[in-house]
Design an enzyme around this catalytic site. Structure first.
Site, PDB file in Angstrom:
ATOM      1  N   ARG A 237     -33.187  24.761 -22.095  1.00  0.00           N
ATOM      2  CA  ARG A 237     -34.176  25.583 -21.292  1.00  0.00           C
ATOM      3  C   ARG A 237     -33.784  26.799 -20.892  1.00  0.00           C
ATOM      4  NH1 ARG A 237     -37.692  22.308 -22.858  1.00  0.00           N
ATOM      5  NH2 ARG A 237     -38.842  20.889 -21.481  1.00  0.00           N
ATOM      6  N   GLU A 266     -41.013  32.495 -19.476  1.00  0.00           N
ATOM      7  CA  GLU A 266     -41.404  32.643 -20.966  1.00  0.00           C
ATOM      8  C   GLU A 266     -42.732  33.206 -21.198  1.00  0.00           C
ATOM      9  OE1 GLU A 266     -41.149  28.644 -22.919  1.00  0.00           O
ATOM     10  OE2 GLU A 266     -39.063  28.786 -23.045  1.00  0.00           O
ATOM     11  N   HIS A 285     -39.994  29.503 -28.354  1.00  0.00           N
ATOM     12  CA  HIS A 285     -39.866  28.233 -27.940  1.00  0.00           C
ATOM     13  C   HIS A 285     -40.549  27.243 -28.990  1.00  0.00           C
ATOM     14  CE1 HIS A 285     -39.279  25.391 -24.216  1.00  0.00           C
ATOM     15  NE2 HIS A 285     -39.139  24.634 -25.351  1.00  0.00           N
TER      16      HIS A 285
END
Length: 311
Positions: A237, A266, A285
């Site tokens: 993360r 993000e 991601h």
């Protein structure tokens, strides 16, 4: 049951929803905005199937009461959900089983590791007419068997990464909040305290969960402890890393490269220094973005929800 899904799912998954459920899916191929999420909070949904990008905090959840009975997240982590609020208000939370993600994330981690160690991206567009093919042309990088790989977090994903790294001949060190003696003996891993792991490893791969103890675990102090010219890879993360501290470590050339599948937020703001750092490579991601893994996760969540909400 009236169900809302905040993301597009693989086509083969649709048929697995119970026929008696009324399922509505977000139609766009992007994350929902907070404004859009709040709009559905007023629509009396009983079940919400979300992704890790949906921030389901108390203000939103309170609007969705009393109809909202369950949340299924298409992720292992639940840090994007106010789980305490859910417990207090009898909203059940279901996350994906960890084993469904292990292979995808571990494969991806090794892909980043190979890319980082050999810098294969620099050779992808070379044509035979562009170079002289002499013996030491573009000689760079190292074999994985010559490197010490340090893994932070020895859960299922960390173990899968370790297994693959060992297959390449690397010495694998690890740090975990709880020492896993049986696993380290069985796999031939070397447990090290966090500071030792940082100072001894040529590559650090982060696969721990995000919590109060790991938030910005990688900061100015921890990057300073890392071996000079080490490589930093984060597939956990974004919150485990202080990105300004990472930027400084790269700018000073203390660290060689950083490969990030995750950031916080993000995406990073467009003017963030890591976006312009030639030694930092940021991916959107995508560690679990393989068709079989995404389908398995969605089906896993549907199965859990159906088992508990059969009417």
């Amino acid at each position: 049951m009236k169900v809302f899904v905040t993301a597009q799912l693989p086509k083969d998954v649709y048929k697995n929803f119970p026929l008696r459920w009324k399922v509505f899916m977000y139609p766009n191929f992007r994350s929902m905005t907070m404004e859009e999420l709040f709009e559905i909070a007023y629509d009396d949904y009983n079940i919400l199937i979300c992704t890790y990008k949906d921030k389901l905090q108390s203000k939103f959840l309170n609007q969705a009461l009393p109809q909202l009975k369950a949340i299924g997240t298409l992720s292992v982590g639940t840090d994007h959900i106010d789980v305490d609020f859910c417990k207090q208000n009898q909203i059940q939370v279901y996350n994906a089983s960890k084993h469904l993600l292990c292979d995808a994330v571990a494969d991806y981690s090794l892909a980043l590791l190979l890319l980082a160690v050999r810098r294969l991206d620099l050779d992808m567009n070379i044509k035979s007419s562009d170079v002289t093919w002499h013996y030491l042309y573009n000689c760079k990088g190292y074999t994985l068997s010559s490197l010490q790989v340090g893994i932070v977090g020895l859960g299922k994903i960390g173990q899968a990464i370790a297994k693959r790294s060992i297959a390449f001949g690397s010495q694998v060190n690890y740090f975990s909040r709880v020492r896993e003696i049986e696993i380290e003996q069985r796999m031939g891993l070397n447990y090290q305290p966090f500071s030792t792991l940082l100072s001894q490893s040529d590559v650090i791969i982060v696969s721990c969960s995000l919590n109060k103890q790991t938030y910005q675990l990688f900061n100015d102090s921890s990057f300073a402890l890392m071996k000079r010219n080490a490589i930093f890879i984060n597939v956990s993360r974004g919150g485990v890393c202080d990105h300004l501290a990472l930027s400084k470590a790269l700018d000073s050339q203390h660290l060689k490269y950083a490969f990030l599948d995750v950031t916080d937020p993000e995406p990073l703001p467009i003017h963030h220094p890591l976006n312009n750092n030639k030694n930092c490579f940021i991916f959107p991601h995508i560690a679990t973005n393989v068709i079989d893994s995404r389908a398995d996760i969605a089906n896993n969540i549907i199965t859990k929800l159906e088992a508990n909400f059969s009417v």
